[in-house]
Design an enzyme around this catalytic site. Structure first.
Site: not given
Length: 303
Positions: A64-65, A133, A174, A177
């Protein structure tokens, strides 16, 4: 096609698959100059800021990064981003390496859908940044607490005194947070969620805001030095004064999707597994043999 590579993982196998496909279909591959040594010589190196500008599509190889980095790189002129999974979890990434040749052919024939993502456009003490994000104001270890005031559309709302204050998009709900106790927000929703981590005083619950509301977090005089993180990357190391102004920008990133329903089902499974207090090998032992084999790649390793 532009390649966006995970900074440390071995991407040789996946890049090889892409390179062989590109050669067969006479497609040009480009990569930033810093990654030239990690790819075959036929991949053209270009300055980092030109990769997204020159490409018709981006291929993110990592987790994801890496995907978030690819989206940020194309913020001025959004391009479709295809994510190939090399990470541990990957909520944004859809394609596994064995699926890549078919995915590239479908990309070429335009047999896919686009999932549009919003970002947070932020003015951090005078510097402009974007986050897909979240943006987080985090305390320096051992230096006290983050203390900031919250204003919405210019109206003072209250203050936070906590380990961190996390402002996230729906897809970012997701991530940090969620770990801080925030709610899961549907990716289809136009909204922003603000969640304090380990609050000591002030606002102690998540606040969900409309997309058009402008957010301002201002550092209070009694705050410890604040580290500002953008999508998990440190942007400002130790701010002691100033403010962060945040607005929500729609359609800032374009993600390639081939099977949205399957993608959603896999993410539901991953979220369920995150909430179970078992190690991956313990979970596998609870599954029937056939299901165990099918889900082996879906269970994330321990952190």
């Amino acid at each position: 096609m532009g390649l966006v590579l995970h900074p440390t993982r071995d991407v040789t196998e996946v890049v090889g698959i892409i390179e062989r496909w590109a050669t067969r279909h006479r497609k040009t591959l480009i990569v930033r100059e810093e990654d030239q040594h990690r790819v075959p010589s036929c991949v053209e190196p270009v300055p980092a800021e030109e990769v997204a500008a020159r490409a018709d599509a981006l291929i993110s190889v990592g987790g994801d990064g890496t995907m978030l980095g690819a989206l940020r790189s194309a913020i001025r002129d959004p391009k479709p981003v295809l994510g190939v999974h090399l990470g541990h979890l990957g909520f944004l990434v859809e394609i596994e390496p064995p699926e890549l040749p078919d995915a590239l052919s479908r990309l070429l024939s335009k047999d896919f859908t686009i999932e549009s993502h919003a970002c947070l456009a932020c003015d951090v003490c005078g510097d402009d940044v974007v986050a897909f994000n979240d943006i987080a104001l985090v305390r320096q270890p051992g230096s006290g607490f983050v203390s900031v005031t919250l204003a919405i559309d210019g109206q003072q709302y209250g203050y936070y005194r906590s380990d961190a204050v996390v402002v996230s998009t729906p897809i970012g709900s997701t991530a940090y947070s969620y770990a801080a106790g925030g709610p899961l927000i549907s990716p289809a929703a136009d909204s922003v969620v603000i969640t304090p981590s380990a609050p000591m005083a002030g606002i102690s619950r998540s606040v969900v805001l409309a997309a058009d509301e402008k957010i301002r977090l201002e550092i209070r005089p009694d705050s410890s030095p604040v580290v500002v993180e953008m999508d998990g990357l440190v942007f400002r190391d130790a701010a002691t004064e100033g403010a962060v102004d945040i607005t929500y920008r729609r359609n800032a990133g374009l993600v390639v999707r081939f099977d949205p329903l399957r993608y959603q089902e896999r993410n539901q499974l991953k979220m369920t597994l995150l909430d179970l207090p078992f190690l991956p090998e313990q979970l596998r032992e609870l599954l029937p043999d056939e299901l165990r084999r099918r889900t082996e790649q879906e269970i994330p390793p321990p952190c």
